[in-house]
Design a protein around this motif. Sequence first.
Motif, PDB file in Angstrom:
ATOM      1  N   LYS A  43     -20.238 -27.350  -9.688  1.00 63.31           N
ATOM      2  CA  LYS A  43     -19.385 -26.746  -8.665  1.00 63.31           C
ATOM      3  C   LYS A  43     -20.262 -26.584  -7.428  1.00 63.31           C
ATOM      4  N   LEU A  45     -20.987 -25.471  -3.374  1.00 64.72           N
ATOM      5  CA  LEU A  45     -20.694 -24.724  -2.157  1.00 64.72           C
ATOM      6  C   LEU A  45     -21.339 -25.506  -1.024  1.00 64.72           C
ATOM      7  N   SER A  51     -17.588 -26.027  10.567  1.00 67.77           N
ATOM      8  CA  SER A  51     -16.673 -25.908   9.432  1.00 67.77           C
ATOM      9  C   SER A  51     -15.945 -27.212   9.125  1.00 67.77           C
ATOM     10  N   GLU A  55     -15.757 -28.997   5.518  1.00 64.36           N
ATOM     11  CA  GLU A  55     -14.431 -29.214   4.933  1.00 64.36           C
ATOM     12  C   GLU A  55     -14.217 -30.682   4.580  1.00 64.36           C
ATOM     13  N   VAL A  58     -15.889 -31.386   1.347  1.00 65.10           N
ATOM     14  CA  VAL A  58     -15.083 -30.803   0.266  1.00 65.10           C
ATOM     15  C   VAL A  58     -13.893 -31.707  -0.045  1.00 65.10           C
ATOM     16  N   GLU A  59     -13.248 -32.234   0.984  1.00 68.73           N
ATOM     17  CA  GLU A  59     -12.120 -33.159   0.777  1.00 68.73           C
ATOM     18  C   GLU A  59     -12.563 -34.410   0.016  1.00 68.73           C
ATOM     19  N   ALA A  62     -13.102 -33.392  -3.596  1.00 63.11           N
ATOM     20  CA  ALA A  62     -11.816 -33.141  -4.252  1.00 63.11           C
ATOM     21  C   ALA A  62     -11.080 -34.445  -4.547  1.00 63.11           C
ATOM     22  N   THR A  67     -15.113 -30.179  -7.817  1.00 61.78           N
ATOM     23  CA  THR A  67     -14.837 -28.824  -7.353  1.00 61.78           C
ATOM     24  C   THR A  67     -15.843 -28.438  -6.277  1.00 61.78           C
ATOM     25  N   ALA A  68     -15.333 -28.050  -5.108  1.00 60.45           N
ATOM     26  CA  ALA A  68     -16.214 -27.648  -4.011  1.00 60.45           C
ATOM     27  C   ALA A  68     -15.489 -26.688  -3.080  1.00 60.45           C
ATOM     28  N   THR A  69     -16.271 -25.891  -2.391  1.00 54.81           N
ATOM     29  CA  THR A  69     -15.765 -24.938  -1.404  1.00 54.81           C
ATOM     30  C   THR A  69     -16.638 -25.061  -0.160  1.00 54.81           C
ATOM     31  N   ALA A  70     -16.026 -24.912   0.998  1.00 56.90           N
ATOM     32  CA  ALA A  70     -16.779 -24.989   2.264  1.00 56.90           C
ATOM     33  C   ALA A  70     -17.161 -23.591   2.743  1.00 56.90           C
ATOM     34  N   LEU A  71     -18.309 -23.511   3.394  1.00 54.51           N
ATOM     35  CA  LEU A  71     -18.797 -22.267   3.993  1.00 54.51           C
ATOM     36  C   LEU A  71     -19.376 -22.612   5.357  1.00 54.51           C
TER      37      LEU A  71
END
Length: 78
Positions: A43, A45, A51, A55, A58-59, A62, A67-71
Amino acid sequence: MKGPEDDAGLAGKVALISGGGAAGDGIGNGRAAAILLARAGTKVLVADRESALAERTVEMIAAEGGTATALTADVTDG
């Protein structure tokens, strides 16, 4: 041929990649690391000063089922 994404030892781990964005659909070191880790089941981050760049990474992850999240963060600002 096996690559780093075939390392089952990374599945279920969590990784923070700073500088995980890249201009457009380009692949810089951070984006490449994030994608390879996600392919291995990690996973991720994805942190970047911009941003939209985080993002986009992350796209891309995905789209491959990862699984990923942007910060949005500047790790040089302490």
